[in-house]
Design a protein around this motif. Structure first.
Motif, PDB file in Angstrom:
ATOM      1  N   TYR A   1     -14.003  48.658  25.270  1.00 53.16           N
ATOM      2  CA  TYR A   1     -13.308  49.208  24.047  1.00 53.16           C
ATOM      3  C   TYR A   1     -12.887  48.415  22.993  1.00 53.16           C
ATOM      4  O   TYR A   1     -12.444  47.444  23.247  1.00 53.16           O
ATOM      5  CB  TYR A   1     -12.181  50.274  24.320  1.00 53.16           C
ATOM      6  CG  TYR A   1     -12.458  51.396  25.227  1.00 53.16           C
ATOM      7  CD1 TYR A   1     -13.659  51.858  25.675  1.00 53.16           C
ATOM      8  CD2 TYR A   1     -11.454  52.514  25.488  1.00 53.16           C
ATOM      9  CE1 TYR A   1     -13.939  52.837  26.588  1.00 53.16           C
ATOM     10  CE2 TYR A   1     -11.526  53.294  26.460  1.00 53.16           C
ATOM     11  CZ  TYR A   1     -12.719  53.941  26.766  1.00 53.16           C
ATOM     12  OH  TYR A   1     -13.097  54.864  27.571  1.00 53.16           O
ATOM     13  N   SER A   2     -13.168  48.658  21.731  1.00 48.46           N
ATOM     14  CA  SER A   2     -12.603  48.150  20.760  1.00 48.46           C
ATOM     15  C   SER A   2     -11.604  49.194  20.326  1.00 48.46           C
ATOM     16  O   SER A   2     -11.743  50.121  19.810  1.00 48.46           O
ATOM     17  CB  SER A   2     -13.525  48.028  19.403  1.00 48.46           C
ATOM     18  OG  SER A   2     -14.433  47.039  19.679  1.00 48.46           O
ATOM     19  N   ASN A   3     -10.222  48.717  20.753  1.00 42.60           N
ATOM     20  CA  ASN A   3      -9.605  49.586  20.917  1.00 42.60           C
ATOM     21  C   ASN A   3      -8.742  50.033  19.457  1.00 42.60           C
ATOM     22  O   ASN A   3      -8.403  51.091  19.420  1.00 42.60           O
ATOM     23  CB  ASN A   3      -8.126  48.892  21.839  1.00 42.60           C
ATOM     24  CG  ASN A   3      -8.664  48.689  23.128  1.00 42.60           C
ATOM     25  OD1 ASN A   3      -9.000  47.526  23.453  1.00 42.60           O
ATOM     26  ND2 ASN A   3      -8.416  49.158  24.121  1.00 42.60           N
ATOM     27  N   ALA A   4      -8.656  49.132  18.556  1.00 41.49           N
ATOM     28  CA  ALA A   4      -7.742  49.682  17.329  1.00 41.49           C
ATOM     29  C   ALA A   4      -9.129  49.155  16.255  1.00 41.49           C
ATOM     30  O   ALA A   4      -9.871  50.446  16.162  1.00 41.49           O
ATOM     31  CB  ALA A   4      -6.743  48.550  17.189  1.00 41.49           C
ATOM     32  N   SER A   5      -9.152  48.275  15.763  1.00 38.82           N
ATOM     33  CA  SER A   5     -10.235  48.079  14.572  1.00 38.82           C
ATOM     34  C   SER A   5     -11.546  47.836  15.354  1.00 38.82           C
ATOM     35  O   SER A   5     -11.687  47.569  16.672  1.00 38.82           O
ATOM     36  CB  SER A   5      -9.986  46.777  13.856  1.00 38.82           C
ATOM     37  OG  SER A   5      -9.972  45.534  14.630  1.00 38.82           O
ATOM     38  N   TYR A   6     -12.673  48.337  14.737  1.00 43.73           N
ATOM     39  CA  TYR A   6     -13.696  48.316  15.463  1.00 43.73           C
ATOM     40  C   TYR A   6     -14.930  47.900  14.683  1.00 43.73           C
ATOM     41  O   TYR A   6     -16.195  48.033  15.183  1.00 43.73           O
ATOM     42  CB  TYR A   6     -14.026  49.899  15.933  1.00 43.73           C
ATOM     43  CG  TYR A   6     -13.789  51.058  14.680  1.00 43.73           C
ATOM     44  CD1 TYR A   6     -12.543  51.510  14.103  1.00 43.73           C
ATOM     45  CD2 TYR A   6     -14.831  51.287  13.951  1.00 43.73           C
ATOM     46  CE1 TYR A   6     -12.486  52.089  13.120  1.00 43.73           C
ATOM     47  CE2 TYR A   6     -14.931  52.529  12.711  1.00 43.73           C
ATOM     48  CZ  TYR A   6     -13.400  52.649  12.540  1.00 43.73           C
ATOM     49  OH  TYR A   6     -13.392  53.388  11.318  1.00 43.73           O
TER      50      TYR A   6
ATOM     51  N   GLY B   1      -3.888  41.826   2.280  1.00 41.72           N
ATOM     52  CA  GLY B   1      -4.031  42.955   3.004  1.00 41.72           C
ATOM     53  C   GLY B   1      -4.944  43.111   4.070  1.00 41.72           C
ATOM     54  O   GLY B   1      -5.511  42.066   4.875  1.00 41.72           O
ATOM     55  N   GLY B   2      -5.060  44.212   4.804  1.00 41.71           N
ATOM     56  CA  GLY B   2      -5.578  44.647   5.984  1.00 41.71           C
ATOM     57  C   GLY B   2      -7.184  44.557   6.259  1.00 41.71           C
ATOM     58  O   GLY B   2      -7.730  44.150   5.206  1.00 41.71           O
ATOM     59  N   GLY B   3      -7.602  44.554   7.256  1.00 42.48           N
ATOM     60  CA  GLY B   3      -8.807  44.653   7.656  1.00 42.48           C
ATOM     61  C   GLY B   3      -9.052  43.223   8.379  1.00 42.48           C
ATOM     62  O   GLY B   3      -8.277  42.319   8.241  1.00 42.48           O
ATOM     63  N   ILE B   4     -10.275  43.201   9.089  1.00 40.23           N
ATOM     64  CA  ILE B   4     -10.340  41.987   9.806  1.00 40.23           C
ATOM     65  C   ILE B   4     -11.063  40.872   8.689  1.00 40.23           C
ATOM     66  O   ILE B   4     -12.246  40.647   8.611  1.00 40.23           O
ATOM     67  CB  ILE B   4     -11.271  41.977  11.038  1.00 40.23           C
ATOM     68  CG1 ILE B   4     -10.756  43.293  11.985  1.00 40.23           C
ATOM     69  CG2 ILE B   4     -11.140  40.518  11.626  1.00 40.23           C
ATOM     70  CD1 ILE B   4     -11.638  43.308  13.316  1.00 40.23           C
ATOM     71  N   MET B   5      -9.997  40.184   7.949  1.00 40.85           N
ATOM     72  CA  MET B   5     -10.533  39.450   6.853  1.00 40.85           C
ATOM     73  C   MET B   5     -10.148  37.994   7.017  1.00 40.85           C
ATOM     74  O   MET B   5     -10.900  37.080   6.704  1.00 40.85           O
ATOM     75  CB  MET B   5      -9.657  39.896   5.563  1.00 40.85           C
ATOM     76  CG  MET B   5     -10.478  39.603   4.312  1.00 40.85           C
ATOM     77  SD  MET B   5      -9.627  40.231   2.814  1.00 40.85           S
ATOM     78  CE  MET B   5      -8.995  41.636   3.358  1.00 40.85           C
ATOM     79  N   ALA B   6      -8.983  37.918   8.118  1.00 38.47           N
ATOM     80  CA  ALA B   6      -8.529  36.529   8.238  1.00 38.47           C
ATOM     81  C   ALA B   6      -7.802  35.727   6.796  1.00 38.47           C
ATOM     82  O   ALA B   6      -7.408  34.752   6.921  1.00 38.47           O
ATOM     83  CB  ALA B   6      -9.460  35.616   8.934  1.00 38.47           C
TER      84      ALA B   6
END
Lengths: 522, 410, 564
Positions: free
Chosen positions: C78-83, C532-537
């Protein structure tokens, strides 16, 4: 056909049109104001709504009338006076334990000392921030991204105003200016009645709920008159009549019952106007106090505009969401827990934030509030010119009541009228038996009576995206429209609605081509 | 390039069902005739239609257009039908030129701008009859046209898929149509429109084209597309008729000095980067701007620009040597970079390397000497030349026959 | 009623400022990074790469935080949270050599599809012509208006992208660096030209619903576009400010295709795994199962961290990847902080609004509306048909319950990534909006969580009959689970709402937007910070750059965003 050269025609004798006329006439211009109604004032009028009962049919409280305008046009020496000033706001509680808000002091409703202290701080920063907007009110909005020196100076002035707040207040200003009043009130206060009442500052006359961003901005705009609430003696119409008198004294001509049916063009510029009866009046300059949609679409015609600009005008959000209730009463209404003095206050029905938010929810879906919020004034308590002796008028701004009601207004109007009276009866149980006459103006009625597209009092939603250089739309925000010789001077232009007069004043300066128009008080 | 299954039948174009996605590209109503003639079996895409780059060899097709005649399938070109009592004022506010000068039965070239005076597209207005027009363009513009209808009593619809169209271009095109039975075709003047009875329908012919030579465009309902093609080739058989693809057309139009959206300018409604759009003056289309009209889109900005001066000039370059200057920088003789080539080709007619280029104003006056930096490759070895070039005023191919009425037969 | 509203006013303060205990073990590191989410890992990897001796502590037994993939059902990942991934900066990808550590981001073929209740849908396709035609099927005008919409949005994306991988300048500061930063921002703004600046003010302050009204006419098309304006946000489509959230979801790219989204092969956790390997290869030390009890401060300087298990580690630099409230209200002695600072942290808006349902499916569900179309199922699938329906979903949240007719972002990653489920079986990830942090003011119960899961499954079942029979296992995550498991305060997926008051120099709070905390040596690198958020690093990378600057190490962190 009347031949008058070089004259300026002002379409609409609302307060801004009259202010504009006064300034232009004062500057020696030949000015004719054409008002469609039988009396001047637009939405700032006093009119009879039942035999012997008069009411401010549109705006009913005065708190933004610009001090510079007052002073420059000497309105007080022209006879403008007030039956009430610095009114207390009373947040009504059904149990009679009301909250009185006078400036930054609070009384009643078991208010905590923490809230009392917070109120002082709240008023302090809100007034400081409102001061920034106040200083913008009397400026022609600068454009952004141009190379014009005057635009840069205008922007720099505002940037400096913000800087001058000092680091902490500046940070707070930048943080809260764009967000919602719900969060700010939750951050600062505990008392639900207080929060409900204060939230009205941010949402009255708008399509916003307390949780909607932009409501802090609206509150700041509302406070930007930097003065207390007042009621003019003789009702709001007295303001307009005084303005008309001043305009005439300076040499302006004012014609009532003169409905402009279209703006005439000669080549790429305006050449005058045509009245409904076919009379044509030539003018090299036409200033419109009508709202932008009415001005550009109904009077000028979209085909005389470039299409991108027309699209911007079409996209202006100006759907009214407020109804106005007028009651003729055969006695002093008896509100639980209020003495006659307190009864003359600005009475608010907004018991808590969520009540207001829920009232707003309905309007999103084209329904009126099942439990509306209301701002109530009983002006006859201090002004016996408004009602026969011993009798009274009650005027209430009622929210939310969307212009585009899904069910249609024709039948629902009576239902809403009853609902609002029921609402009042919860606080003043005997009010039904005192009723002599009732009148409810829905946004559609407001559109028809005051000739405002969409029935929006402010001639366009007051929002950051419709403010300053974006009001009513870019490329006409400096009062000059893209059509040569056509100017705007109404509330649809910066700085917007409220009986303020600044738009009229700024527009007059734009017409006169003045570069620096800041008044002494600004 | 798309591969086509030979067994597929021509299907009527249907947008209205979900299943449209199964059609990956539309086939023109002429597809059944184009397909066997497409010896290269390569298809390009033009506005969601399959459109051949070339049928056999673009060089041969080019010469057929200059020496005999060629048929080019125009169907994918965007076409709008505009009618109603305000059709003329609507168009007059839309485009920069005075449309009232385009009489019924005539065609006019035009361009249209946004409020900032930046060109959205260029195209042709066909005045079909009183209050009825067809507007043809490279790009789609439903959004802008609908926006423009505000305040006008007009009916607007896209008819791209309802009209099949062929361009017949070249010196023998008139003779071919005459042989096909279009009586009086020789009397049509440049930009005239005529209707002819054809089979059991009407064939509309306009003396227009994108090749800068004698030529006609033929407009018909899609059901009669195949028979039109057949009759045309039958008649043209003795006149050297050939089908032509887009590659040859590009050579022809650059020679003729015609500009094209997304090649020589960016459509303003789709341009993201500030400053990458062009005004009519910057594209050499100043002659299409009529300030006598009191209102049209972009008028205020263009008046302003007239006062201020424009930023770019779109010019024709005659480049020394034989290397086509595609995508090249243009320099002054002092090696100052002043622009780029937007379209270029070897002109077989002028025996010259020719180009359209966008130069920073004030550069671009006729006769100005410039340098074009051309990179080219021979057997994987790259070379660079700074070719001398001159700004020229006239188009590279401009025979008198283009305007002659009646035109000579061969 | 009022009290039932989600509010950040009353944080739980576990430590009443009286932490005293003898340390059990002491080792001094150059830096300690708390929280092995992707920003923490990025930050730690850059610090390690710069030669620092870095310890990373993670409370869970697994790494990744919200960037995790776990096998909760045998043979299913599973991609449990962000997907999905779009914002991950390629500069970070490259400089941390994530490819060398096995990371692959694969764009998914489908675009997205929005299904309406009457069985219609609006889909998008890889072939742009087919996509345009699909829109024209419903509204020819809208199909063309999309060109203008994309243009206007892309203009704003290009502007804002410049400021993602760099520290936001402070407009209240007179430091040369901030003044320069503001000047640069001003210049970039002026370069856009007058009308684009006006459009920017409008985009940042309008509601997504009103913004879309200026482009589109068809309700389904508006609904399809409006979803991006509310994902992860505690606002409704009619709330001013939501148009910006759309921008946040549009500014990413996969290999230069703006607005494109992709999967990390092996699930989102593959990103964290690659980052961890990069970190460890650069000499970093990772301790999992090591929750932080307190960040230690001595004389206004950080001294290290004390773990819940009693261990204590010293360092002059402590970097928190935890949310702002978690860092300062839960993991610090309140006496170490200025009351005004605490007040501001408490006022930080971090209301959760989303949930997640991850499911192992026995087969591929069939959506009735697709009528055999196999292209649409590979991308994001939504079930919504008007902005009003979206707004009503928000009203539920305001009233303190999960949406009864929720907005869903449904994906079946196993159609693209074969590693997620056994052949023929599928993993379905469903992002759900709106889900409140508390239900009617009270903590979620397991029973309510399951009811919420049922709401979501029923919603899908309506469009894909038989779907529920395919569900072998489901992981249902409300904000409660997101907070308890991952540490996202109130379950806010962006570690703080993306509203005007919490962007750029205001994020997380004015005066602390440059990754430095209120104590010397204390830094913040989580999504609570700019951008802010999101898989941005980007927050992790930006924070690392600031730390290296403070300790006068050469910068090894990429900066800026090359757009042409």
């Amino acid at each position: 056909m009347t031949e008058i050269n070089n004259q300026i025609v002002i379409i609409g004798g609302g307060h801004n049109g009259l202010v504009c006329a006064s300034y232009l006439a004062k500057a020696g211009k030949q000015v004719t104001v054409l008002e469609a109604a039988g009396q001047v004032g637009g939405a700032a009028i006093t009119r009879e709504f039942a035999p012997g009962f008069k009411v401010s049919a549109g705006a009913h409280l005065l708190f933004m009338l610009d001090k510079t305008v007052c002073k420059e046009l000497s309105l007080e020496s022209a006879g403008l006076s007030f039956s009430q000033q610095n009114m207390t706001s009373t947040a009504l509680a059904e149990d009679g334990n009301h909250l009185m808000i006078a400036g930054d002091s609070l009384q009643g409703a078991n208010i905590s000392s923490a809230d009392q202290a917070a109120m002082k701080e709240y008023r302090r920063f809100m007034n400081r921030f409102a001061g920034i907007i106040n200083r913008l009110n009397n400026r022609i909005p600068p454009r952004v991204g141009t190379k014009n020196r005057s635009d840069w100076i205008g922007l720099a002035k505002t940037a400096l105003d913000v800087r001058m707040l000092g680091r902490d207040d500046m940070r707070e200003f930048l943080r809260i200016a764009g967000i919602n009043i719900y969060d700010i009130l939750q951050e600062n206060f505990e008392n639900p009645l207080l929060k409900g009442a204060l939230s009205l500052d941010g949402v009255l006359g708008t399509n916003l709920g307390p949780r909607s961003n932009n409501s802090v901005f609206c509150a700041l705009h509302r406070l930007s008159g930097l003065q207390g609430m007042a009621v003019p003696r003789g009702g709001m119409g007295a303001v307009s009549n005084t303005l008309a008198m001043v305009a005439k004294q300076h040499g302006a001509t004012i014609r009532t019952s003169a409905t402009v049916s279209r703006i005439l063009m000669d080549g790429d510029r305006v050449s005058g106007v045509e009245l409904q009866d076919g009379e044509q009046i030539t003018a090299r300059t036409v200033v419109s106090n009508a709202d932008p949609k009415k001005t550009f679409f109904d009077l000028l015609g979209a085909r005389n505009l470039e299409a991108g600009f027309a699209r911007r005008i079409q996209n202006i959000r100006m759907r009214g969401n407020v109804a106005k209730l007028h009651l003729a009463l055969d006695g002093v209404p008896d509100f639980n827990g209020l003495n006659q003095n307190q009864l003359a206050d600005r009475l608010l029905i907004a018991p808590d934030l969520d009540y207001v938010e829920r009232a707003f929810n309905h309007s999103k879906y084209g329904e009126y509030s099942v439990k509306p919020v209301a701002e109530i004034s009983i002006p006859s308590l201090h002004d016996d010119s408004l009602a026969p002796p011993g009798k009274h008028v009650l005027s209430a701004v009622v929210q939310y009541a969307p212009y585009q009601l899904k069910a249609g207004w024709s039948e629902e109007k009576a239902v809403l009228t009853d609902k609002v009276i029921d609402l009042l009866a919860a606080y003043a149980p005997g009010i039904r038996s005192q009723l002599v006459h009732k009148e409810l103006l829905t946004p559609v009625d407001i559109e028809n009576e005051f000739r405002i597209s969409g029935g929006h009092w402010h001639h366009g939603e007051l929002a950051i995206d419709q403010f300053l250089m974006l009001r009513p739309v870019p490329h006409s925000a400096q009062y000059a429209s893209p059509v040569n010789g056509l100017f705007l001077c109404g509330a649809g232009s910066h700085p917007g609605g409220g009986v303020m007069g600044s738009a009229g004043r700024n527009a007059a300066h734009a017409v006169l081509g003045a570069k620096d128009i800041e008044g002494e008080n600004s | 390039m798309s591969q086509i299954n030979q067994d597929d039948k021509v299907k009527p174009i249907d947008f209205s069902t979900k299943a449209h996605y199964l059609t990956k590209a539309f086939r023109s109503p002429f597809y059944s005739r184009q397909e066997p003639l497409n010896h290269l079996k390569e298809w390009g895409r033009w506005a969601d239609y399959l459109s051949p780059h070339a049928y056999t060899c673009s060089g041969i097709e080019y010469f057929a257009a200059r020496n005999a005649c060629t048929v080019f399938d125009l169907t994918p070109m965007t076409k709008y039908h505009i009618s109603g009592k305000d059709a003329l004022p609507f168009l007059n506010r839309l485009v920069t030129r005075d449309v009232s000068k385009i009489k019924p039965g005539r065609v006019g070239y035009c361009c249209w701008c946004d409020d900032a005076g930046q060109v959205i597209d260029d195209g042709t207005i066909f005045h079909l009859s009183e209050n009825t027009y067809r507007l043809c363009s490279q790009e789609r513009h439903m959004d802008w046209l609908m926006t423009n209808t505000l305040g006008f009593d007009v009916l607007l619809s896209e008819e791209t898929h309802n009209v099949a169209a062929l361009a017949l271009q070249g010196p023998t095109s008139c003779a071919t149509l005459k042989r096909m039975g279009l009586d009086g075709i020789e009397n049509m003047k440049l930009f005239d429109i005529r209707h002819f009875n054809f089979e059991d329908t009407q064939l509309m012919v306009s003396r227009t084209g994108f090749t800068g030579y004698l030529g006609y465009e033929l407009w018909i309902d899609p059901e009669h597309a195949e028979v039109l093609w057949d009759r045309l080739f039958e008649a043209g058989n003795l006149h050297g008729i050939k089908p032509m693809g887009d590659e040859a057309l590009q050579m022809l139009r650059v020679e003729a000095g015609f500009i094209q959206a997304a090649h020589d300018f960016m459509p303003a409604n789709a341009t993201i980067r500030t400053g990458h759009t062009r005004s009519p003056f910057e594209l050499g289309l100043g002659w299409l701007v009529d300030f006598k009209k009191p209102v049209f889109n972009g008028r205020r900005a263009l008046l302003e620009e007239k006062k201020r001066g424009h930023r770019y000039n779109l010019v024709k370059l005659d480049i020394d040597g034989n290397k086509p200057g595609c995508d090249s920088y243009v320099f002054t003789k002092n090696k100052k970079r002043v622009g780029t080539v937007t379209s270029a080709t070897w002109s077989p007619s002028a025996k010259a390397s020719v180009a359209l280029a966008s130069l920073e104003a004030p550069h671009g006056k006729p006769g100005e000497e410039l340098l074009v930096e051309i990179y080219y490759q021979k057997e994987l070895k790259w070379s660079r030349v700074m070719a001398k070039a001159r700004v020229v005023k006239e188009v590279f191919f401009d025979p008198p026959r283009k305007r002659q009425t009646p035109p000579a037969d061969f | 009623m009022c009290d039932s509203m989600p509010s950040s006013k009353q944080p739980q303060n576990r430590l009443a400022g009286n932490y005293t205990r003898e340390p059990e073990s002491v080792k001094k590191y150059d830096a300690i990074v708390i929280g092995a989410g992707h920003n923490g890992l990025t930050n730690a990897a850059y610090l390690a790469k710069a030669g620092l001796d870095v310890l990373m502590v993670e409370k869970n037994s697994y790494i990744g935080g919200a960037t995790a993939s776990r096998e909760l059902h045998k043979n299913w990942i599973y991609s449990n949270a962000s997907y999905v991934s779009s914002l991950l900066r390629p500069e970070v990808f490259r400089t941390l050599e994530l490819s060398r550590y096995g990371l692959q981001i694969v764009p998914y073929a489908g675009g997205n599809v929005t299904m309406s209740e009457d069985g219609n849908y609006i889909g998008s396709y890889v072939n742009p012509d087919v996509s345009r035609r699909e829109m024209a099927r419903i509204s020819p005008r809208d199909a063309n208006a999309k060109v203008r919409f994309d243009r206007d949005l892309m203009r704003q994306c290009r502007f804002i992208r410049q400021f993602m991988l760099s520290t936001a300048p402070d407009p209240t500061s007179f430091k040369p660096r901030d003044l320069m930063g503001m000047l640069q921002m001003g210049k970039a703004l002026l370069d856009l030209g007058e009308d684009v600046i006006y459009d920017m003010i409008r985009l940042y302050t309008m509601s997504i619903s009103e913004y879309l009204d200026e482009y589109f006419e068809h309700p389904l098309i508006k609904a399809a576009k409006a979803g991006s304006g509310i994902i992860g946000s505690a606002m409704g489509v009619m709330s001013p400010g939501t148009a910006y959230v759309l921008l946040h979801h549009a500014m990413g790219d996969v290999d230069g295709t703006m607005g494109a989204w992709g999967f990390a092969r092996g699930g989102t956790g593959a990103i964290a795994r690659a980052m961890k390997d990069s970190f460890e290869d650069n000499g970093g030390t990772l301790l999992t199962g090591s929750g932080v009890e307190q960040i230690l401060v001595k004389n206004g300087k950080v001294a290290g961290v004390a773990l819940e298990n009693g261990d204590e580690y010293q360092a002059d630099i402590v970097v928190s990847n935890m949310t702002l409230p978690r860092t300062f209200l839960e993991c610090m002695d309140q006496k170490d902080l200025d009351p005004e600072f605490i007040r501001r942290v408490r006022n930080f808006k971090i209301r959760g609004s989303s949930g997640k349902v991850n499911m192992a499916l026995d087969g591929l569900p069939e959506f009735t509306a697709f009528e055999g179309n196999t292209e649409l199922i590979t991308g994001d699938m939504h079930v919504i048909d008007s902005v009003e329906r979206l707004e009503i979903a928000y009203d539920d949240w305001k009233n303190g319950t999960w949406s009864k007719d929720p907005y869903l972002d449904i994906l079946i990653p196993s159609l693209t990534d074969p590693t997620m489920a056994p052949p023929g079986k599928h993993f379905m990830s469903v992002f759900v909006q709106y889900v409140p942090p508390k239900v009617n003011g009270k903590d979620w119960t397991d029973d309510q969580r399951d009811q919420f899961g049922q709401t979501v499954m029923n919603q899908i079942e309506k469009h894909a009959p038989g779907f529920k029979d395919l569900v072998l296992h489901a992981e249902i995550r409300t904000p409660r689970e997101l907070e308890n498991e991952i540490g996202l305060t109130q379950g806010n997926i962006f570690q703080g709402e993306l509203t005007m008051d919490q962007l750029l120099f205001n994020r997380p709070i004015p005066g602390y937007a440059q990754y430095r905390g209120p104590a010397k040596g204390l830094y913040m690198c989580g999504s609570s910070n700019h951008p802010g958020g999101g898989i941005m690093a980007a927050p992790g990378a930006n924070a690392a750059r600031e730390i290296l600057k403070d300790i006068r190490k050469p910068n090894t962190v990429p900066e800026g965003w090359a757009d042409d």
